[in-house]
Scaffold this motif. Structure first.
Motif, mmCIF file in Angstrom:
data_model
loop_
_atom_site.group_PDB
_atom_site.id
_atom_site.type_symbol
_atom_site.label_atom_id
_atom_site.label_comp_id
_atom_site.label_asym_id
_atom_site.label_seq_id
_atom_site.Cartn_x
_atom_site.Cartn_y
_atom_site.Cartn_z
ATOM 1 N N ALA A 1 0.824 -1.212 0.000
ATOM 2 C CA ALA A 1 0.000 0.000 0.000
ATOM 3 C C ALA A 1 0.861 1.266 0.000
ATOM 4 O O ALA A 1 0.420 2.326 -0.446
ATOM 5 C CB ALA A 1 -0.931 -0.014 1.215
ATOM 6 N N ASN A 2 2.102 1.146 0.488
ATOM 7 C CA ASN A 2 2.970 2.335 0.480
ATOM 8 C C ASN A 2 3.654 2.557 -0.874
ATOM 9 O O ASN A 2 4.518 3.411 -1.008
ATOM 10 C CB ASN A 2 4.009 2.253 1.605
ATOM 11 N N GLY A 3 3.274 1.737 -1.850
ATOM 12 C CA GLY A 3 3.789 1.955 -3.201
ATOM 13 C C GLY A 3 5.038 1.181 -3.536
ATOM 14 O O GLY A 3 5.507 1.226 -4.675
ATOM 15 N N THR A 4 5.599 0.477 -2.547
ATOM 16 C CA THR A 4 6.794 -0.306 -2.849
ATOM 17 C C THR A 4 6.396 -1.668 -3.423
ATOM 18 O O THR A 4 5.302 -2.169 -3.176
ATOM 19 C CB THR A 4 7.655 -0.534 -1.590
ATOM 20 N N VAL A 5 7.300 -2.223 -4.185
ATOM 21 C CA VAL A 5 7.068 -3.544 -4.778
ATOM 22 C C VAL A 5 8.239 -4.444 -4.405
ATOM 23 O O VAL A 5 9.399 -4.065 -4.574
ATOM 24 C CB VAL A 5 6.954 -3.458 -6.314
ATOM 25 N N LEU A 6 7.917 -5.617 -3.890
ATOM 26 C CA LEU A 6 8.945 -6.546 -3.442
ATOM 27 C C LEU A 6 8.887 -7.808 -4.298
ATOM 28 O O LEU A 6 7.811 -8.348 -4.558
ATOM 29 C CB LEU A 6 8.702 -6.897 -1.973
ATOM 30 N N ALA A 7 10.057 -8.265 -4.749
ATOM 31 C CA ALA A 7 10.142 -9.516 -5.509
ATOM 32 C C ALA A 7 11.035 -10.478 -4.751
ATOM 33 O O ALA A 7 12.101 -10.093 -4.276
ATOM 34 C CB ALA A 7 10.721 -9.249 -6.891
ATOM 35 N N GLN A 8 10.600 -11.732 -4.648
ATOM 36 C CA GLN A 8 11.367 -12.703 -3.876
ATOM 37 C C GLN A 8 11.524 -14.028 -4.612
ATOM 38 O O GLN A 8 10.570 -14.527 -5.219
ATOM 39 C CB GLN A 8 10.667 -12.998 -2.539
ATOM 40 N N SER A 9 12.729 -14.576 -4.523
ATOM 41 C CA SER A 9 12.951 -15.960 -4.944
ATOM 42 C C SER A 9 14.174 -16.443 -4.183
ATOM 43 O O SER A 9 14.861 -15.655 -3.533
ATOM 44 C CB SER A 9 13.175 -16.058 -6.455
ATOM 45 N N SER A 10 14.456 -17.734 -4.247
ATOM 46 C CA SER A 10 15.652 -18.217 -3.533
ATOM 47 C C SER A 10 16.828 -18.359 -4.482
ATOM 48 O O SER A 10 17.894 -18.813 -4.099
ATOM 49 C CB SER A 10 15.360 -19.559 -2.849
ATOM 50 N N SER A 11 16.655 -17.978 -5.739
ATOM 51 C CA SER A 11 17.714 -18.101 -6.736
ATOM 52 C C SER A 11 18.917 -17.241 -6.364
ATOM 53 O O SER A 11 18.890 -16.522 -5.367
ATOM 54 C CB SER A 11 17.179 -17.688 -8.100
#
Ligand code: FES
Ligand code: FES
Lengths: 209, 745
Positions: free
Chosen positions: B448-458
């Motif tokens: 909601a604060n406009g940030t975007v998070l991407a996650q993987s274990s690679s």
């Protein structure tokens, strides 16, 4: 071989490492420095000398005095990395070949693996970390980023410091002069092509073919 | 779910997201991790290439200042098979003290016979390398096409000669190793490892310690080079974790340079006698090779000559291969950037140019006459794959490089130049599989604060994997890559495929795309509810959400703040193997559209050879490479230039040299193990042959394959004499010239 200043302090680490085999090299690293103890002889007025036990030292790292306790055989590189948690200088060959450990000592580049920590007292030590201040990135690392002159990046801080030192000494340096200052550094990922782009950008010179 | 047809960020030149941290030394690699109360560990290694351990006495070492613990790797009575084989690990309070401890350990060996030279081992009458077998030689598989007896009949010319290349080392600048730390109850283990396979490394330790899933965590935020040599905890990782458990303190164990070169991995050697015959138009009629190589003490799974003649195999009617694996008392080979291919390239491409010269055919014409044909059958199942269009790919690439390097103007007949310093041009082709697979679960969170998070274990080995994730997500969400925060390199996130064989970009990209699109859809759906409009009224444009109901353009950040929930999140992954097996449409989508397999590349070298000193300088280099859909053009070009530079090292400088008497490597360092500096390297012109319709394929391996052969052929073109064995050192160049002067062929 390279344009790095090496501080000659008795037998070079290179000499005793030239014996064959992994075991010899692996185990002799610290040993010879202790046995030869060149550092202790260089210290005036200490009576019985210093070492082999740890001694208190003060190093000026990136403009700050920091203290630690090290045995006299400890290299500047190991003191920074293992005792002061300054890890921008990397340990790769540990014998003055690859340049990954390059730092500035009073403005001149040295291989930190080939300088004893106690010899670096009273001198200004500058590492790659100093090239990022208050959110501001120095022009040299910025050029590396823009040109993508790094892959794994393990060699990069060494190259960055070496390049920074050339340009500090001669802001008008031509690309060939900057490149000459990098001849003591090795990159395994092969970023030289992009590094040349970075050099030309820093020298405001257009790159031909 | 196709790739977007108009790509705003994908395929552009994007700087790496972590560039600042890395360039200023603030990025923490595993080697840089310092934990509270951390101990340092070292390993005592056999100085003998083959021996049994008679006695092992650690009493004195235990009294050394700072000593904490031992971890015994080989007991008295055990056999060691190469100089550098592990005996015992020790932990102490400082590295210096750990070294003191090693020196205080007394080991008596019963020294046995060894073989460290391939040619010696080939003639061995005893087995010095362990396992079954009377000698050190194993059959490596033979192959002959039908009616080979008459294969060379009627050829316009036939040449027969030896070619080869020695053993090299990965020489990762960050050595192998890790930092291990147990929690207070000794129930959970965390390691910071230099690895190309984050979950695999955690799993290797979990199995060793018989722990439950999730109890071992591997973290690799930054990684200083692997090239195929870092896929698990290795013995030093296990030793560090064992010592950490015994001492209840964190332990760091990173190999030093001599160890890194001695045990950190080698690329197998390859030597072959090649007989090749062709028609006067330059068509190869028959190719016969008798070859061998060593992968160290291993049985040589990684020395494979089954792809000879390399690239051109499908166009050559008569082929015969005889292949032996020669075991030697040196470390076990590990996969190294395009396993097998560079060696096979040398054994093939050098012979082709020698035949071309004999036939008086231009080497480019010769290659065009022998391109593997587009495979008609394959075109039915995977029309966008390499096999279906390989001939066309090479033809297109050769046309491009021919202009780039001005081949028609600058190529000359071999040895045509007078003078002492002669220049020449040479070329070679290559191919590599690449292609992706799962599992590579990926999560995208829009906050909601406009940030975007991407996650993987690679893991990001320096391939700009972080940046690749951000590019794909930014493209889908209308953002810039710098708007995306990426976390990777943490096994606790879940599984991911190891980064080997150019599979990471194709293995992760479709899962990232799916996660991004799913997150986008969830985001727009949630937003539509809040704005009281139909979901299909909302769409993404650069930086904004467009509301078609009132023609409003809501800045992305504002739109996020109107979500009414803390975040929307999407998880996505590949279909399972079973799902792919059972569904042709899924298979087509994931393995022939989103990703694919196989690339082609063409490389040309220009060299200058000083015929008085034998010194070869590569003065210019050109590379044309396809890799399907390009995600980050900047990083792609870096990979290609880097691959070329690794290939130039292979061609001109690097080689592991073993001493026949002691059985040790004499250049386990960076001083006498030669690697190029910037001044040694030519300008490298890279052209990415963009084929976006093919999907993502992978770029790590291919660009390093053809380089050494191209250089070898350029040297031949310059001096008119074949230097048959790489690296093409001054000594070998002079020897070849002297041989010619002596009147030998
Ligand atoms: S680590 Fe100092 S020069 Fe290589
Ligand atoms: S970027 Fe990896 S060694 Fe230079």
């Amino acid at each position: 071989m390279h344009d790095h200043e090496t501080l000659e302090s008795g037998p070079s680490r290179r000499d005793f490492l030239q014996e064959t085999g992994a075991v010899v090299a692996a185990t002799a690293l610290a040993g010879a420095a202790t046995m030869e103890s060149p550092a202790a002889e260089l210290q005036p007025g200490t009576g019985g000398g210093i070492g082999p036990n740890a001694v208190k030292i003060t190093l000026n790292v990136n403009g700050r005095d920091v203290q630690t306790s090290i045995e006299p055989r400890v290299t500047l590189l190991d003191a920074l990395r293992n005792y002061l948690d300054v890890t921008g200088c990397k340990r790769v060959c540990d014998r003055a070949t690859c340049g990954a450990c390059t730092v500035m000592l009073d403005g001149k580049v040295v291989y930190a693996c080939t300088v004893l920590a106690i010899e670096a007292q009273g001198r200004q030590i500058r590492t790659a970390e100093s090239l990022y201040n208050d959110g501001k990135l120095d022009a040299v690392p910025a050029a590396f980023v823009r040109a993508d002159a790094q892959q794994c990046g393990f060699c990069t801080p060494g190259f960055v410091v070496a390049m920074k030192a050339v340009l500090d000494a001669n802001p008008q340096a031509a690309p060939a002069q900057v490149e000459k200052g990098l001849q003591g550094n090795i990159c395994r990922c092969g970023t030289y092509e992009q590094m040349r782009d970075a050099i030309y950008a820093l020298c405001n010179t257009k790159r031909g073919n | 779910m196709p790739w977007p047809t108009t790509r705003r960020v994908i395929g552009t030149r994007v700087q790496r997201l972590d560039g600042n941290e890395k360039a200023t030394g603030r990025a923490k690699y595993s080697f840089d991790i310092n934990r509270p109360r951390m101990l340092h560990a070292r390993i005592l290694r056999s100085p003998h290439a083959h021996a049994t351990i008679k006695t092992l006495d650690t009493a004195a070492a235990e009294k050394v200042a700072g000593f904490r613990a031992f971890y015994l790797i080989k007991k008295a009575g055990a056999e060691v098979f190469f100089a550098g084989d592990e005996i015992i690990a020790v932990a102490a309070d400082t590295e210096e003290h750990a070294d003191d401890c090693l020196r205080a350990i007394r080991v008596e060996y019963n020294v046995l016979a060894h073989q460290v030279k391939e040619a010696d081992s080939l003639r061995s009458t005893t087995n010095t390398t362990g396992g079954a077998g009377v000698t050190n030689v194993n059959a490596g598989g033979d192959f002959t096409t039908d009616n080979f007896e008459n294969a060379f009949a009627g050829t316009a010319a036939t040449v027969q000669a030896d070619y080869g290349v020695g053993v090299i080392s990965h020489q990762c600048l960050e050595s192998h190793g890790l930092v291990a730390e147990w929690d207070d109850k000794q129930e959970n283990l965390t390691v910071w490892a230099s690895t190309q396979a984050v979950p695999n490394t955690a799993e290797g330790l979990r199995v060793h310690f018989k722990m439950k899933p999730g109890e071992v965590k591997c973290i690799t935020n930054y990684m200083g080079g692997g090239f195929g040599s870092k896929f698990g905890p290795d013995i030093q990782g296990i030793a560090a974790a064992e010592l950490a458990r015994t001492t209840r303190q964190a332990v760091k164990l990173m190999l030093d340079r001599a160890e890194e070169v001695t045990v950190g991995g080698i690329r197998p050697s390859a030597f072959g006698n090649v007989k090749i015959g062709g028609t006067k138009e330059g068509r190869i009629q028959a190719f016969e090779v008798d070859c061998y190589g060593t992968g160290g003490v291993s049985r040589g799974a990684t020395v494979s000559f089954a792809i000879l003649p390399y690239v051109y195999g499908p166009a050559v009617p008569n082929i015969k291969r005889l292949h032996r694996v020669v075991r030697t008392n040196i470390q076990t080979a590990r996969a190294m950037r395009a396993p097998n291919h560079p060696q096979n390239s040398i054994l093939t491409e050098l012979a082709i140019d020698d035949l071309a010269a004999r036939l008086n055919v231009n080497p480019m014409t010769m290659r065009l006459a022998n391109l593997p044909p587009d495979d008609v059958a394959e075109a039915k199942t995977n029309p966008r794959g390499y096999i279906a269009q390989r001939g066309s790919i090479y033809r297109a690439e050769i046309a491009i490089i021919r202009k780039m390097c001005n081949w028609d103007r600058d190529w000359h007949v071999p040895g045509a130049q007078k003078g002492t310093i002669k220049s020449g041009m040479g070329m070679a082709l290559h191919t590599w599989g690449g292609g992706g697979r799962g599992p590579n679960p990926t999560r995208v969170t829009i906050n909601a604060n406009g940030t975007v998070l991407a996650q993987s274990s690679s893991q990001d080995l320096g391939t700009a994997q972080r940046t690749l994730m951000a590019i794909i997500i930014a493209d889908v969400l209308g953002l810039q890559p710098t708007d995306i925060t990426v976390t990777l390199g943490d096994s606790s996130f879940g599984p991911s495929t190891p980064s080997g064989g150019s599979t990471t970009a194709p293995g992760t990209s479709p899962a990232i795309l799916k996660a991004a699109e799913t997150a986008r859809d969830a985001f727009l759906t949630a937003l539509a509810g809040r704005l009281n409009v139909q979901r299909n009224q909302l769409s993404i444009a650069p930086g904004v959400v467009v509301n078609a109901a009132n023609n409003q353009r809501i800045p992305f950040r504002d739109a996020c703040s109107q979500l009414g929930v803390p975040n929307v999140q999407a998880n996505a992954d590949w279909p399972t193997t079973k799902e792919l097996q059972n569904s042709a449409p899924l298979r087509e989508e994931w393995t022939t559209r989103l990703t694919n397999q196989g690339v082609g590349g063409v490389q040309i070298a220009e060299v200058k050879v000083d015929t008085e000193t034998g010194i070869v300088t590569c003065s210019k280099f050109w590379a044309v490479q396809d890799c399907g859909l390009i995600i980050n053009k900047l990083a792609c070009e870096s990979q290609v230039a880097g691959g070329v530079i690794m290939g130039l090292n292979y061609a001109l400088y690097e080689e592991c040299i073993f001493d026949r008497v002691t059985g040790r490597q004499v250049n386990a360092d960076m001083e006498f193990y030669k690697l190029a500096g910037i001044a040694d390297m030519p300008p490298i012109q890279v052209h990415m042959h963009d084929m976006p319709e093919r999907g993502v394929i992978g770029i790590g391996e291919p660009p390093t394959i053809a380089t050494a052969a191209a250089v070898g052929n350029a040297i031949f073109n310059a001096i008119g004499v074949r230097v048959p064995i790489a690296p093409f050192t001054p000594e070998r160049v002079l020897a070849a010239l002297a041989n010619r002067r002596a009147g030998n062929p």
